[in-house]
Write an enzyme that holds these catalytic residues in place. Structure first.
Site, PDB file in Angstrom:
ATOM      1  CG  HIS A  46      -1.994  -0.981   1.200  1.00 18.95           C
ATOM      2  ND1 HIS A  46      -3.093  -0.889   2.018  1.00 18.95           N
ATOM      3  CD2 HIS A  46      -2.180  -2.102   0.447  1.00 18.95           C
ATOM      4  CE1 HIS A  46      -3.912  -1.903   1.780  1.00 18.95           C
ATOM      5  NE2 HIS A  46      -3.369  -2.656   0.840  1.00 18.95           N
ATOM      6  CD  GLU A  48      -1.933   4.456   3.091  1.00 15.19           C
ATOM      7  OE1 GLU A  48      -3.097   4.857   3.274  1.00 15.19           O
ATOM      8  OE2 GLU A  48      -1.653   3.507   2.325  1.00 15.19           O
ATOM      9  CB  CYS A  76      -6.614  -0.102   5.143  1.00 15.25           C
ATOM     10  SG  CYS A  76      -4.909  -0.716   5.016  1.00 15.25           S
ATOM     11  CB  CYS A  79      -1.999   1.860   6.058  1.00 15.04           C
ATOM     12  SG  CYS A  79      -1.633   1.011   4.490  1.00 15.04           S
TER      13      CYS A  79
END
Length: 147
Positions: A46, A48, A76, A79
């Site tokens: 992801h 992040e 999410c 993260c």
């Protein structure tokens, strides 16, 4: 946030969900990332997480307690957990994520009362632009193909 949006565009150009993130420390960008789950065959890739990895390497430390992370979408659970472990000082994000947001939209991983780290949060920065990028991506994917 403008740089995070540029990162999100890179994800879009690669066919990924357009999410971007940057880490800033003392006014200097030390990490950037965009979704690369499909490209890297990595469920943890992801934006992040990638930005945090770059920042950790640049800072020479897994603790980023003087850093801020700017993300186009509310993080999410994975993260948000990474932000907690990195001890990020501040999170700034654009659009809320009503399906997976873990800063408050769906659940509260970041700043959960049982945890010992508090991250300052600023939400809604360039929210319209951030949301439109993701919404347009999913509209395009869901639209019927021309025959």
């Amino acid at each position: 946030m403008e740089e995070a949006l540029r990162c999100a565009q890179r994800a879009l150009d690669a066919g990924e969900v357009p999410v971007g993130a940057v880490v800033v420390c003392a006014g200097k960008m030390v990490g950037r990332g965009w979704n690369r789950n499909l490209s890297d065959h990595d469920p943890t890739a992801h934006a992040e997480v990638i930005a945090l990895r770059e920042a950790g390497a640049a800072m020479g430390n897994h603790r980023l307690s003087e850093c801020e992370l700017f993300a186009t979408i509310e993080p999410c659970a994975m993260c948000a957990g990474a932000l907690v472990h990195a001890r990020v000082k501040r999170l700034v994000y654009g659009a809320n994520d009503a399906k997976a947001g873990a800063v408050g939209s769906v659940m509260q991983v970041l700043n959960h009362p049982a945890l010992n780290h508090v991250t300052e949060v600023t939400a809604g920065v360039l929210a319209g632009r951030c949301a439109e990028l993701v919404q347009a991506f999913f509209r395009e994917r869901r639209s019927p193909q021309d025959s």
